[in-house]
Write an enzyme that holds these catalytic residues in place. Structure first.
Site, PDB file in Angstrom:
ATOM      1  N   ASP A 102      41.286  50.083  37.468  1.00 48.30           N
ATOM      2  CA  ASP A 102      41.591  49.876  38.883  1.00 48.30           C
ATOM      3  C   ASP A 102      42.475  51.008  39.427  1.00 48.30           C
ATOM      4  O   ASP A 102      43.468  51.384  38.795  1.00 48.30           O
ATOM      5  CB  ASP A 102      42.346  48.540  38.988  1.00 48.30           C
ATOM      6  CG  ASP A 102      42.560  48.095  40.412  1.00 48.30           C
ATOM      7  OD1 ASP A 102      41.573  47.782  41.076  1.00 48.30           O
ATOM      8  OD2 ASP A 102      43.716  48.085  40.856  1.00 48.30           O
ATOM      9  N   GLU A 160      38.074  53.579  38.952  1.00 52.40           N
ATOM     10  CA  GLU A 160      37.970  53.423  40.402  1.00 52.40           C
ATOM     11  C   GLU A 160      38.719  54.617  40.992  1.00 52.40           C
ATOM     12  O   GLU A 160      39.947  54.636  41.009  1.00 52.40           O
ATOM     13  CB  GLU A 160      38.583  52.107  40.885  1.00 52.40           C
ATOM     14  CG  GLU A 160      38.402  51.944  42.385  1.00 52.40           C
ATOM     15  CD  GLU A 160      39.174  50.795  42.980  1.00 52.40           C
ATOM     16  OE1 GLU A 160      40.221  50.432  42.432  1.00 52.40           O
ATOM     17  OE2 GLU A 160      38.726  50.242  43.992  1.00 52.40           O
ATOM     18  N   ASP A 209      37.903  44.594  33.656  1.00 51.05           N
ATOM     19  CA  ASP A 209      38.606  45.232  34.771  1.00 51.05           C
ATOM     20  C   ASP A 209      40.090  45.269  34.413  1.00 51.05           C
ATOM     21  O   ASP A 209      40.663  44.228  34.087  1.00 51.05           O
ATOM     22  CB  ASP A 209      38.392  44.383  36.038  1.00 51.05           C
ATOM     23  CG  ASP A 209      38.638  45.159  37.317  1.00 51.05           C
ATOM     24  OD1 ASP A 209      37.967  44.851  38.319  1.00 51.05           O
ATOM     25  OD2 ASP A 209      39.476  46.078  37.295  1.00 51.05           O
ATOM     26  N   HIS A 224      33.412  43.651  45.031  1.00 53.54           N
ATOM     27  CA  HIS A 224      34.214  42.526  45.532  1.00 53.54           C
ATOM     28  C   HIS A 224      35.128  42.929  46.687  1.00 53.54           C
ATOM     29  O   HIS A 224      35.791  42.088  47.289  1.00 53.54           O
ATOM     30  CB  HIS A 224      35.052  41.975  44.376  1.00 53.54           C
ATOM     31  CG  HIS A 224      36.018  42.982  43.866  1.00 53.54           C
ATOM     32  ND1 HIS A 224      35.633  44.153  43.224  1.00 53.54           N
ATOM     33  CD2 HIS A 224      37.362  43.056  43.968  1.00 53.54           C
ATOM     34  CE1 HIS A 224      36.690  44.874  42.944  1.00 53.54           C
ATOM     35  NE2 HIS A 224      37.758  44.235  43.383  1.00 53.54           N
ATOM     36  N   ASP A 225      35.167  44.253  46.976  1.00 46.88           N
ATOM     37  CA  ASP A 225      35.998  44.742  48.095  1.00 46.88           C
ATOM     38  C   ASP A 225      35.158  45.074  49.324  1.00 46.88           C
ATOM     39  O   ASP A 225      35.725  45.478  50.346  1.00 46.88           O
ATOM     40  CB  ASP A 225      36.729  46.040  47.688  1.00 46.88           C
ATOM     41  CG  ASP A 225      37.772  45.838  46.621  1.00 46.88           C
ATOM     42  OD1 ASP A 225      38.022  46.795  45.868  1.00 46.88           O
ATOM     43  OD2 ASP A 225      38.320  44.724  46.533  1.00 46.88           O
TER      44      ASP A 225
END
Ligand code: TEU
Ligand code: CA
Length: 538
Positions: free
Chosen positions: A198, A252, A97, A320-321
């Site tokens: 990201d 993302e 990431d 994770h969000d």
């Protein structure tokens, strides 16, 4: 020959909450190494590893202080080298990431940049003069009322689309870009197989910094998302880093939609894959916190839209969000319904056309945590929401309980021993007490467990020509309970039927073929969250 990232099932690891090996209550790289056989047995072919770089953890690692140092709580570079070697030994690929829309304010670049207007690193970040002693414009950020913070040393403001401690990097600056590319290539030279980039759609901003439309602080993605230079930067990133390597880059793609998504992946000169968030926004109103009921028809049209828009999608129920999918879109009314709905949702999602991304603990049917007080929260997004809604705390708490990101960040539940076997220390965030019921060790022994069902789905999909290559065809689009679709390739067809509702329903027509997988004894009538997979190769 398909690229490896079309044939493998991915697993997302949030390292802080995955497995602690040294008793400090924080997950670490050695902990991940100890669980690689678990991932192999699950059928996983690749891992998306959330940020492990040195960070003050203002945003749990999404604020990087040193792109080439391992966060000390997670271990060191030797641990990383062993992790990568052990993954590759098991034929598990690793994508890292990478957060390059912004850094930590403790990064050496920012420490230099804020020293003076003529510092060589000044233009690594986005600085502007205020207007009438106020911010340069009225943009709000994802996490703070204003997207600007004042720096008294130089009398200017710096842009941060997230927290104050996450200053935005200035991609207009070729020196910054070259430093990013060189860093990425050094990670590639260490042997990583790719990156999850990201908020990569935010790297180009409207340099005029125009005000958003409206009073007060205004969230203005029309000026900082998918801006024209973004494609130029992504093509440069492809040419300088990805081209010629057997790697994968998934972006993302915050704010991507069906009209612009193909510009990001279509010609192969930018990203390989994108995460788009239409499904993640399906139960939100003007913001994620404005809760809406799940609407199956909207869900079906969203899935069909994206199966038709992109040749190859990412398939995910969470990350994770996002809150835990079984609590959000399944049912936790009873253990039977939690079990069956988790399996139903997995069949619904992971047999679509695209690359599956399973989030840690989803394969166990892990649920949201029943947060009650701010002391239990760790996520800056939720903590700031409470601060910014002091007079509206009930509304804020309702949103946090349903969709706060900490729901997905409670420790992985390995067994029914203390702290679910995550740590023998004091966990950094509370362990969900339902670990005594929901944990990997018990589920491995239970043939009817969600874990063993995930293994069956992954096994069915892995190296299955039809489920990998087949075209998608939605069935009964107007049916209010059934989500059903076909996957067709050459003369073979799979029919997937899911009753995503809490009422029984009959099939509108007879389905030809044999049931190869189901979460109930398939009869004419589909029970709530009943799901079945039929195959026929007439
Ligand atoms: O998330 C970007 C993003 O849009 C999130 O703010 C998400 O929309 C929101 O949290 C949904 O609740 C990425 C990372 O995944 C996230 O963890 C980081 O906080 C954020 O970027 C900043 O790096
Ligand atoms: Ca640890």
């Amino acid at each position: 020959m398909l690229p490896w990232w079309k044939e493998r099932v991915f697993y997302q690891i949030y390292p802080r909450s995955f497995k602690d090996s040294n008793g400090d209550g924080i997950g670490d790289l050695k902990g991940i190494i100890s669980k690689l056989d678990y991932l192999k047995e699950l059928g996983i072919g690749a891992v998306w590893l959330c940020p492990i770089y040195d960070s003050p953890n203002a945003d749990m690692g999404y604020d990087i202080r040193d792109y080439e140092k391992i966060m000390s709580e997670f271990g060191d570079m030797d641990d990383f080298d062993i992790l990568l070697e052990e993954m590759h030994k098991r034929d598990i690929k690793l994508i890292m990431d990478l957060v390059v829309n912004h850094s930590s304010d403790e990064h050496r670049w920012f420490i230099e940049s804020r020293k003076s207007k003529d510092n060589p690193y000044r233009d690594y970040y986005i600085w502007a003069d205020g207007k009438n002693d106020k911010e340069p414009n009225n943009w709000s950020s994802f996490f703070t009322p204003s997207a600007w913070s004042y720096c008294k040393e130089t009398g200017q403001w710096y842009l941060h689309l997230f927290a104050e401690k996450q200053p935005g990097l200035n991609w207009e600056n070729p020196n910054l870009r070259e430093e990013i590319y060189a860093m990425i290539n050094r990670w590639f030279d260490k042997g990583v197989d790719g990156f999850r980039m990201d908020v990569i759609t935010l790297i180009s901003k409207n340099t005029e910094l125009p005000d958003g439309k409206g009073e007060g602080y205004v969230f203005s993605p029309e000026y900082f998302a998918l801006q024209p230079k973004m494609h130029e930067y992504l093509r440069e990133l492809r040419n300088k880093c990805f081209r010629g390597r057997d790697c994968m880059c998934v972006g993302e793609a915050t704010f991507a939609n069906e009209t612009n998504a193909n510009t990001l992946v279509g010609d192969g000169n930018e990203l390989d894959l994108i995460f788009q968030f239409d499904l993640m926004d399906i139960d939100g109103g003007s913001s994620k916190w404005d809760l809406r009921e799940f609407d199956l028809l909207k869900f079906k049209s969203t899935i069909e839209k994206w199966q038709k828009t992109l040749d190859w999608n990412t398939l995910f129920w969470g990350n994770h969000d996002q809150p835990r999918v079984v609590s959000r879109f399944g049912s936790t009314e009873s253990e039977e319904l939690r079990n069956r709905s988790a399996k139903c949702l997995a069949i619904a999602m992971y047999l679509l056309r695209g690359t599956p991304f399973i989030y840690q603990g989803e394969e166990l049917g892990m649920t949201n945590y029943l947060f009650e007080n701010v002391g239990q929260l760790r996520d800056i997004e939720s903590i700031n929401l409470l601060k910014q809604n002091d007079r509206n705390k009930d509304w804020a708490w309702k949103g946090i309980k349903a969709k706060g990101r900490d729901n997905a960040r409670t420790p992985m539940q390995w067994n029914n021993s203390n702290n679910a076997g995550f740590t023998n220390g004091n966990p950094w965030i509370e362990v969900n007490p339902n670990y005594v019921l929901i944990n990997a060790e018990d589920e491995e022994k239970d043939s009817n467990s969600i874990l063993n069902f995930y293994k069956k789905i992954i096994k069915l999909r892995n190296s299955n020509d039809v489920l990998i290559n087949g075209e998608f065809n939605l069935l009964w689009p107007d049916h209010k309970q059934l989500f059903a679709y076909e996957r067709i390739y050459e003369n073979k067809k799979y029919t997937i039927i899911c009753n995503i509702s809490n009422k029984n329903t009959n099939l509108p027509e007879k389905i030809s073929g044999n049931v190869v997988l189901s979460n109930f004894d398939v009869l004419e009538e589909f029970i709530p969250f009943g799901a079945a997979v039929y195959v026929n190769d007439d």
